[in-house]
Design a protein around this motif. Structure first.
Motif, short mmCIF file in Angstrom:
data_model
loop_
_atom_site.label_atom_id
_atom_site.label_comp_id
_atom_site.label_asym_id
_atom_site.label_seq_id
_atom_site.Cartn_x
_atom_site.Cartn_y
_atom_site.Cartn_z
N ASN A 31 1.19 -1.34 -0.34
CA ASN A 31 -0.10 0.10 0.34
C ASN A 31 1.04 1.07 -0.32
OD1 ASN A 31 1.04 0.31 2.38
ND2 ASN A 31 -0.91 -0.60 3.81
N GLU A 32 -0.12 2.60 0.27
CA GLU A 32 1.05 3.53 0.14
C GLU A 32 1.35 4.97 1.26
OE1 GLU A 32 1.95 5.47 -2.95
OE2 GLU A 32 1.13 3.77 -3.83
N MET A 33 1.84 3.14 2.14
CA MET A 33 2.06 3.60 3.51
C MET A 33 3.18 5.20 3.54
SD MET A 33 1.47 0.12 5.78
CE MET A 33 2.03 1.07 7.24
N PRO A 34 3.63 5.53 4.16
CA PRO A 34 4.66 6.44 4.16
C PRO A 34 6.38 5.86 4.43
CG PRO A 34 4.27 6.99 5.98
CD PRO A 34 3.34 5.92 5.61
N GLY A 93 4.62 -1.94 7.89
CA GLY A 93 3.03 -2.49 7.88
C GLY A 93 2.30 -4.08 8.33
N ARG A 94 1.07 -4.53 7.91
CA ARG A 94 0.71 -5.40 8.72
C ARG A 94 0.90 -6.63 7.80
NH1 ARG A 94 -3.13 -6.33 12.05
NH2 ARG A 94 -4.38 -8.25 11.71
N LEU A 112 5.44 0.40 11.97
CA LEU A 112 3.44 0.80 11.16
C LEU A 112 2.66 -0.94 11.22
CD1 LEU A 112 5.03 2.66 7.87
CD2 LEU A 112 4.97 3.41 10.21
N VAL A 113 3.04 -1.37 12.38
CA VAL A 113 2.24 -2.35 12.72
C VAL A 113 0.92 -1.92 14.01
CG1 VAL A 113 1.05 -5.11 12.42
CG2 VAL A 113 2.98 -3.56 11.43
N LEU A 250 7.89 9.63 11.71
CA LEU A 250 8.27 8.53 10.97
C LEU A 250 9.58 8.52 11.18
CD1 LEU A 250 5.59 8.28 8.41
CD2 LEU A 250 6.16 7.38 9.91
#
Lengths: 303, 570
Positions: A31-34, A93-94, A112-113, A250
């Protein structure tokens, strides 16, 4: 004479500590996470903490990235990582954590989870930084910006966000938390109506039941109609109409992860590096909304 | 009859007919255009209203989706009131997806009551909306617009609470329906405005169009009207015929006349061709005759030229004969002087010899008587021979011989000059000096009783043969003096005029006959006896005269002062 001198030098060199170059695999969710910002901060900090320079070093640290958007099959990802035989896996991410959680022989560091406990279960090679913003830090920033705010309105769901209410009451007993319990998303508008005139601020919780996109609009409609600011936990809500956002940094998160990775790479067992909360928050004020809501917020808003 | 006269004139006038036809066409077109314009504008206005209504109902559906989702009546109030704030919106209703009305607000009696009270009809509408995405219709008094209310059903992941996710597009669920009833009052007023405005525009167009039609027809038919007017004048009235019939008849008559004219022209053309052929033939004959005559003339001319040559030759021979006669006469005169003097000279020489012999004998004798006798005989001889005048006689004889020699020399010299053309070169000379230097050569005996009057003007030097000019002047003056018989006046006058130098010699002599005037320049021509006069055109003079007069810058001409005949130059 010369031979003996050369032998002495070689013996001394043998005793010099080796400067190892580490192999790290970065797995990104699809996805488009930073993520790039976090990875950049992580690599910068790690090179700083573990410089791959010295008499015995022959190459710098190697960072290899796997993007799940290009390679979404879990087994292939696992096989690829095992082929790399890295020293550390960094997941972002997850989905990335889910993809590699069954690799037991390599340390895994997640970022980032949200609510990683359900994924980690009792695996001992996984640690990371929880995507939760400490309640105390949020309200400290709020008090710094809006010291007159005392009554905090909250819509929450018992299953998802009851802990935050308890934590908030515990951390800031000086504030009055007016909490309304919502069993479903549909109840949110009516519950918000019940809060009319009773609160100075609405605290938005990271609760998928009460803060999902379906009902998000009603928070900000309530905010505009009743001139009650909304305190949000992510920068994305600024455009919807949140007046103040207290969120994670971040770059700082990447650096914090690099510190934990360095400890693991230097030999500390993963169990010795437990999951941590973020150490620093970033505060952003939507000046337009603040002006519309007639909020008196100082110009300088240190993060 | 007077009442119907205008209509009768309209029937007669072609301009009126054209104008009326044009007006009728413009009127019909304007009405059709008006109807079409009204229809188009009405349709466009209606579509605009429908678009506007659909926009409003979609806005309402968007505004109330949270309220429909939560089925909270309080949340309906604000968006519905906002929509009802529009003047024409008279009713707004919100239904859930089960067909139950969640909220309703209206400004007038429910126009949808028949529909809302009929569940089957309502279900049919919902079905159509699901298929088409929207629905609208019109009643006599209003527009009705339906729009579905959708709600985002994708809750997303926990991470989506923190970050902008770019996953699958959010799914949506039909949760209700919004309906708007918009009054047709404004629409009807708008249509009325369209009708009125369009009607006014078309009326203006008609007025201007009709006026312009009259003007254009009048201007365009003016030449034709003028023709018609002239035709009427020529025909002396039209009677009851209309303009077009008159024009048609006139045109027909003109065509007939033209045809007749063309026939006439054709006939004339044919006759002309015959005449031209005849004339050409005649001219050809004439040309042949002329060529023959020309040939004859050429032959005659050749003969004439030959005869002229012969005449010229004869004239030349005659002139030559005259010249030879004159020369012979002159030479004879000169030789006479010499031959006449020679016997006397011989005789005188004999006398002188005899006398000298006497004196020679005397020298040999002693002084004495004999000597005395001899001296006496010598004296007697002297007396006999007139010794005292012998030398004078001798001188006279020598003078005669000299005169004869001089004359002969002069003739020879003149002949030399005559034959030696081009020996002398042209140069600038003063005419006055030439005249003055020539005067001493005039015969002094004749000049004694003649008065020479000189009236010299201011003249420029002349480019000439000075010797020959001098000879011409001398001959003229010599002849003048001779013509006056040694008594009279010779007036010499010079002047310059128009770049020409003029010299005139005027005597008071006997003059010359008119018939002889043309011969005065012939070589050796003279009216005097042989040896007495000099011709102007003696060989030398002729050369000078002719050259100066014809090829150079001068001319010589005789002049007469009056009725008594011409005054001679020679």
């Amino acid at each position: 004479m010369k031979k003996s001198l050369a032998i002495i030098i070689l013996m001394l060199l043998a005793g010099v500590r080796t400067a190892l170059a580490y192999d790290i695999v970065v797995v990104k969710s699809g996805n488009e996470m930073p993520m790039d910002q976090v990875v950049q901060a992580f690599t910068d900090k790690l090179v700083h903490l573990l410089p791959a320079r010295g008499v015995k070093s022959i190459e710098p640290h190697r960072f290899r990235e796997i993007d799940l958007r290009e390679n979404p099959i879990k087994s292939l990802v696992e096989q690829q990582i095992r082929d790399y035989r890295p020293d550390l896996i960094l997941t972002l991410g997850r989905n990335a954590l889910l993809a590699v959680r069954d690799i037991n022989e390599i340390p895994i560091l997640y970022l980032l989870v949200v609510a990683p406990e359900a994924i980690i279960e009792n695996r001992g090679n996984i640690t990371g930084i929880n995507l939760e913003i400490p309640v105390k830090l949020q309200f400290d920033e709020l008090t710094r910006l809006l010291p007159q705010v005392r009554r905090i309105g909250i819509i929450y769901n018992t299953e998802h966000s009851a802990m935050e209410i308890q934590q908030a009451r515990r951390e800031r007993p000086d504030l009055q938390f007016v909490a309304s319990k919502a069993q479903s998303t549909k109840e949110v508008p009516s519950l918000l109506e019940e809060l009319r005139g009773r609160v100075d601020l609405i605290w938005l919780l990271p609760d998928i039941i009460v803060t999902n996109p379906q009902i998000l609009e009603s928070y900000f409609l309530f905010s505009f109609k009743n001139k009650v600011p909304v305190l949000a936990f992510s920068q994305k809500y600024l455009k919807n109409g949140a007046a103040i956002v207290v969120t994670f940094d971040l770059a700082d998160m990447g650096g914090q992860a690099a510190t934990m990775a360095a400890r693991i790479l230097l030999g500390t067992p993963v169990s010795g590096v437990p999951p941590a909360d973020i150490s620093r928050v970033k505060t952003i004020v939507n000046s337009t909304v603040a002006r519309k809501l007639q909020l008196d917020i100082p110009e300088e808003t240190p993060q | 009859m007077k009442k119907w006269l205008p209509f009768h004139r309209i029937r007669q006038s072609f301009v009126a007919k054209i104008s009326l036809t044009l007006v009728a066409v413009v009127l019909v077109l304007a009405v059709l255009f008006d109807l079409l314009l009204i229809r188009l504008q009405q349709k466009a206005y209606e579509e605009e209203n429908i678009k506007h209504g659909l926009s409003l109902v979609r806005l309402l559906a968007q505004s109330v989706r949270v309220a429909v989702f939560s089925e909270n009546n309080q949340d309906f109030i604000m968006p519905v009131n906002a929509i009802l704030g529009h003047e024409d919106v008279v009713e707004a209703d919100i239904f859930n997806n089960g067909g139950a009305m969640l909220f309703s607000r209206k400004k007038q009696e429910n126009s949808l009551s028949q529909i809302l009270d009929n569940p089957e009809h309502l279900a049919c509408i919902f079905k159509n909306i699901k298929q088409a995405g929207e629905m609208h219709w019109q009643t006599p008094n209003s527009f009705v617009f339906w729009w579905p209310v959708y709600f985002n059903t994708s809750i997303g992941s926990d991470e989506s609470l923190f970050f902008e996710m770019d996953d699958e597009p959010p799914a949506r669920e039909l949760i209700g329906y919004a309906v708007l009833v918009i009054s047709k009052q404004s629409f009807s007023e708008g249509v009325r405005h369209i009708l009125v405005n369009t009607g006014l525009i078309v009326a203006c167009f008609l007025t201007v169009g009709i006026f312009m039609s009259f003007v254009v027809v009048r201007r365009m038919t003016r030449p034709l009207s003028n023709i018609l007017k002239k035709v009427k004048e020529n025909t002396g009235g039209t009677g009851m015929r209309d303009d077009l019939s008159l024009l048609s008849e006139t045109y027909g008559g003109m065509i007939q006349e033209l045809e007749q004219s063309f026939e006439t022209i054709k006939e004339l053309k044919d006759g002309l061709e015959v005449k031209v052929t005849e004339r050409t033939r005649e001219l050809s004959d004439r040309q042949t005759q002329l060529e023959k005559a020309n040939l004859k003339l050429s032959e005659t001319l050749a003969k004439l030229q030959e005869a002229q040559q012969q005449l010229v030759q004869s004239e030349k021979m005659a002139a030559m004969g005259q010249m030879v006669a004159g020369v012979a006469h002159e030479i004879n005169n000169s030789v006479n002087f010499i031959s006449g003097a020679l016997p006397s000279v011989k005789r005188l020489l004999g006398d002188l010899k005899e006398l000298l012999a006497g004196y020679e004998g005397l020298e040999q004798l002693p002084n004495g008587e004999e000597r005395g006798r001899n001296i006496a005989a010598i004296h007697a001889l002297k007396n006999e021979i007139e010794f005292a005048g012998i030398f004078a006689t001798f001188e006279q004889l020598l003078a005669n011989i000299e005169e004869g020699t001089t004359r002969t020399t002069r003739i020879i010299k003149d002949l030399k000059i005559f034959t030696r053309q081009g020996a002398e070169k042209f140069k600038q000379a003063d005419i006055h000096s030439i005249i003055v230097s020539s005067i001493p050569f005039i015969d002094s005996k004749l000049l004694k009783g003649v008065e020479i009057s000189k009236e010299f003007g201011d003249i420029e030097p002349v480019n000439c043969l000075a010797g020959r000019i001098s000879q011409v002047f001398l001959n003229i003056m010599q002849n003048a003096v001779q013509a006056m018989g040694g008594r009279g006046t010779l007036a010499i006058r010079t002047w310059q005029e128009n770049g020409q130098v003029h010299v005139s010699f005027t005597d008071t002599g006997c003059g010359i006959e008119k018939d002889l005037i043309n011969r005065i320049f012939d070589p050796f021509f003279t009216t005097k006896e042989v040896g007495k006069g000099r011709c102007i055109c003696s060989p030398g003079k002729t050369s000078a005269c002719s050259r100066n007069s014809t090829k150079r810058t001068g001319s010589l001409s005789p002049m007469s002062p009056g009725e008594n005949g011409w005054r001679p130059f020679c």
